[in-house]
Scaffold this motif. Structure first.
Motif, PDB file in Angstrom:
ATOM      1  N   ILE A 116       5.921   9.933  24.326  1.00  0.00           N
ATOM      2  CA  ILE A 116       4.959  10.904  23.790  1.00  0.00           C
ATOM      3  C   ILE A 116       3.702  10.908  24.642  1.00  0.00           C
ATOM      4  N   PHE A 117       3.175   9.729  24.945  1.00  0.00           N
ATOM      5  CA  PHE A 117       1.967   9.628  25.763  1.00  0.00           C
ATOM      6  C   PHE A 117       2.203  10.258  27.135  1.00  0.00           C
ATOM      7  N   THR A 118       3.327   9.932  27.754  1.00  0.00           N
ATOM      8  CA  THR A 118       3.646  10.468  29.075  1.00  0.00           C
ATOM      9  C   THR A 118       3.723  11.994  29.026  1.00  0.00           C
ATOM     10  N   ARG A 119       4.372  12.512  27.999  1.00  0.00           N
ATOM     11  CA  ARG A 119       4.473  13.969  27.865  1.00  0.00           C
ATOM     12  C   ARG A 119       3.097  14.612  27.723  1.00  0.00           C
ATOM     13  N   PHE A 120       2.226  14.002  26.917  1.00  0.00           N
ATOM     14  CA  PHE A 120       0.881  14.560  26.750  1.00  0.00           C
ATOM     15  C   PHE A 120       0.110  14.560  28.067  1.00  0.00           C
ATOM     16  N   VAL A 121       0.137  13.454  28.777  1.00  0.00           N
ATOM     17  CA  VAL A 121      -0.591  13.393  30.053  1.00  0.00           C
ATOM     18  C   VAL A 121      -0.013  14.405  31.038  1.00  0.00           C
ATOM     19  N   THR A 122       1.306  14.571  31.019  1.00  0.00           N
ATOM     20  CA  THR A 122       1.952  15.531  31.905  1.00  0.00           C
ATOM     21  C   THR A 122       1.527  16.960  31.569  1.00  0.00           C
ATOM     22  N   GLU A 123       1.548  17.299  30.305  1.00  0.00           N
ATOM     23  CA  GLU A 123       1.315  18.682  29.901  1.00  0.00           C
ATOM     24  C   GLU A 123      -0.157  19.050  29.758  1.00  0.00           C
ATOM     25  N   PHE A 124      -1.002  18.085  29.411  1.00  0.00           N
ATOM     26  CA  PHE A 124      -2.418  18.396  29.232  1.00  0.00           C
ATOM     27  C   PHE A 124      -3.096  18.558  30.588  1.00  0.00           C
ATOM     28  N   THR A 125      -4.131  19.391  30.592  1.00  0.00           N
ATOM     29  CA  THR A 125      -4.967  19.491  31.785  1.00  0.00           C
ATOM     30  C   THR A 125      -5.995  18.360  31.724  1.00  0.00           C
ATOM     31  N   ILE A 126      -6.712  18.177  32.804  1.00  0.00           N
ATOM     32  CA  ILE A 126      -7.784  17.176  32.804  1.00  0.00           C
ATOM     33  C   ILE A 126      -8.821  17.539  31.743  1.00  0.00           C
ATOM     34  N   TRP A 127      -9.088  18.837  31.562  1.00  0.00           N
ATOM     35  CA  TRP A 127     -10.031  19.250  30.525  1.00  0.00           C
ATOM     36  C   TRP A 127      -9.572  18.818  29.142  1.00  0.00           C
ATOM     37  N   HIS A 128      -8.286  18.992  28.840  1.00  0.00           N
ATOM     38  CA  HIS A 128      -7.766  18.546  27.548  1.00  0.00           C
ATOM     39  C   HIS A 128      -8.076  17.058  27.341  1.00  0.00           C
ATOM     40  N   ILE A 129      -7.784  16.271  28.345  1.00  0.00           N
ATOM     41  CA  ILE A 129      -7.956  14.816  28.252  1.00  0.00           C
ATOM     42  C   ILE A 129      -9.433  14.458  28.103  1.00  0.00           C
ATOM     43  N   GLN A 130     -10.296  15.104  28.882  1.00  0.00           N
ATOM     44  CA  GLN A 130     -11.726  14.813  28.793  1.00  0.00           C
ATOM     45  C   GLN A 130     -12.284  15.194  27.424  1.00  0.00           C
ATOM     46  N   ILE A 131     -11.838  16.315  26.885  1.00  0.00           N
ATOM     47  CA  ILE A 131     -12.305  16.755  25.564  1.00  0.00           C
ATOM     48  C   ILE A 131     -11.807  15.798  24.477  1.00  0.00           C
ATOM     49  N   LEU A 132     -10.563  15.340  24.583  1.00  0.00           N
ATOM     50  CA  LEU A 132     -10.059  14.354  23.614  1.00  0.00           C
ATOM     51  C   LEU A 132     -10.853  13.056  23.702  1.00  0.00           C
ATOM     52  N   ASN A 133     -11.197  12.635  24.919  1.00  0.00           N
ATOM     53  CA  ASN A 133     -12.023  11.427  25.083  1.00  0.00           C
ATOM     54  C   ASN A 133     -13.391  11.614  24.435  1.00  0.00           C
ATOM     55  N   LEU A 134     -13.968  12.786  24.608  1.00  0.00           N
ATOM     56  CA  LEU A 134     -15.271  13.074  24.003  1.00  0.00           C
ATOM     57  C   LEU A 134     -15.202  12.980  22.483  1.00  0.00           C
ATOM     58  N   PHE A 135     -14.247  13.681  21.869  1.00  0.00           N
ATOM     59  CA  PHE A 135     -14.201  13.749  20.412  1.00  0.00           C
ATOM     60  C   PHE A 135     -13.563  12.520  19.762  1.00  0.00           C
ATOM     61  N   LEU A 161     -19.506  20.238  22.582  1.00  0.00           N
ATOM     62  CA  LEU A 161     -18.689  20.374  23.791  1.00  0.00           C
ATOM     63  C   LEU A 161     -19.508  20.912  24.960  1.00  0.00           C
ATOM     64  N   VAL A 162     -20.316  21.924  24.730  1.00  0.00           N
ATOM     65  CA  VAL A 162     -21.129  22.524  25.793  1.00  0.00           C
ATOM     66  C   VAL A 162     -22.237  21.572  26.241  1.00  0.00           C
ATOM     67  N   ILE A 163     -22.769  20.788  25.303  1.00  0.00           N
ATOM     68  CA  ILE A 163     -23.788  19.804  25.687  1.00  0.00           C
ATOM     69  C   ILE A 163     -23.149  18.737  26.581  1.00  0.00           C
ATOM     70  N   ALA A 164     -21.942  18.337  26.239  1.00  0.00           N
ATOM     71  CA  ALA A 164     -21.242  17.312  27.035  1.00  0.00           C
ATOM     72  C   ALA A 164     -20.789  17.867  28.377  1.00  0.00           C
ATOM     73  N   PHE A 165     -20.267  19.085  28.376  1.00  0.00           N
ATOM     74  CA  PHE A 165     -19.713  19.693  29.598  1.00  0.00           C
ATOM     75  C   PHE A 165     -20.353  21.066  29.796  1.00  0.00           C
ATOM     76  N   SER A 166     -21.509  21.090  30.408  1.00  0.00           N
ATOM     77  CA  SER A 166     -22.240  22.348  30.574  1.00  0.00           C
ATOM     78  C   SER A 166     -21.438  23.386  31.349  1.00  0.00           C
ATOM     79  N   GLU A 167     -20.522  22.951  32.196  1.00  0.00           N
ATOM     80  CA  GLU A 167     -19.719  23.895  32.985  1.00  0.00           C
ATOM     81  C   GLU A 167     -18.781  24.726  32.109  1.00  0.00           C
ATOM     82  N   LEU A 168     -18.619  24.358  30.830  1.00  0.00           N
ATOM     83  CA  LEU A 168     -17.765  25.112  29.920  1.00  0.00           C
ATOM     84  C   LEU A 168     -18.553  26.142  29.114  1.00  0.00           C
ATOM     85  N   LYS A 169     -19.843  26.278  29.403  1.00  0.00           N
ATOM     86  CA  LYS A 169     -20.742  27.096  28.582  1.00  0.00           C
ATOM     87  C   LYS A 169     -20.193  28.482  28.271  1.00  0.00           C
ATOM     88  N   ASP A 170     -19.794  29.234  29.245  1.00  0.00           N
ATOM     89  CA  ASP A 170     -19.345  30.609  29.001  1.00  0.00           C
ATOM     90  C   ASP A 170     -17.842  30.757  29.131  1.00  0.00           C
TER      91      ASP A 170
END
Length: 171
Positions: A116-135, A161-170
């Motif tokens: 399951i973990f391997t599948r998630f890392v494979t399918e998720f983007t880096i953004w998915h992983i960073q957002i999960l780490n944040l929350f 999310l936008v405060i943590a990752f300003s590049e996602l603002k718009d």
């Protein structure tokens, strides 16, 4: 993109081979000089994992002989290594390596959880992983990343999310 590099490499090798007299010899030398990008990736991955496993064996944390008999570990090596070779994203490679090392260290590991973990890392983007780490732990994330935690307690998740990752603002 990776396929294009492989095709270019193959075409270059074939082009050199077609040169009269020296072509055949040069096309045989070419692989020694310009390793296939996949081979380079494979070598890097094996070196990274191998070095970590050697360190663990020296510290008596694991036994490589025992691991070679552990079906769950062998299954995990095959699955994770296959996925690791498909990416050049360093962050994903770190997650894959950690999963593999944890499989080597932990006893009574559930192969389903590893898959399951391997599948998630494979399918998720880096953004998915960073957002999960944040929350997973926002206070800890903001502290670790030296970002001021929002002063309001009922902030919508999108604002955090936008405060943590300003590049996602718009986006």
């Amino acid at each position: 993109s990776q396929n294009k590099k492989e095709i270019s490499y193959t075409l270059l090798k074939a082009g050199i081979a077609s040169i009269p007299i020296l072509g055949g010899a040069a096309s045989e030398i070419l692989p020694l000089l310009l390793k296939s990008p996949i081979e380079k990736r494979k070598e890097f991955w094996m070196k990274e994992v191998g070095e970590k496993l050697k360190i663990l064996e020296k510290s008596n944390t694991i036994s490589l002989t025992e691991l070679s008999k552990n079906d769950i570990f062998i299954d995990t090596i095959i699955r994770i290594s296959t996925e690791a070779l498909k990416t050049s994203e360093q962050e994903k490679l770190i997650y894959f390596k950690n999963a593999l090392i944890n499989t080597a260290i932990l006893e009574n590991l559930d192969i389903s959880e590893v898959n399951i973990f391997t599948r998630f890392v494979t399918e998720f983007t880096i953004w998915h992983i960073q957002i999960l780490n944040l929350f997973d732990n926002p206070t800890n994330w903001f502290s670790r990343n030296e970002v001021n935690f929002p002063k309001f307690s009922s902030a919508p998740l999108s604002k955090v999310l936008v405060i943590a990752f300003s590049e996602l603002k718009d986006r």
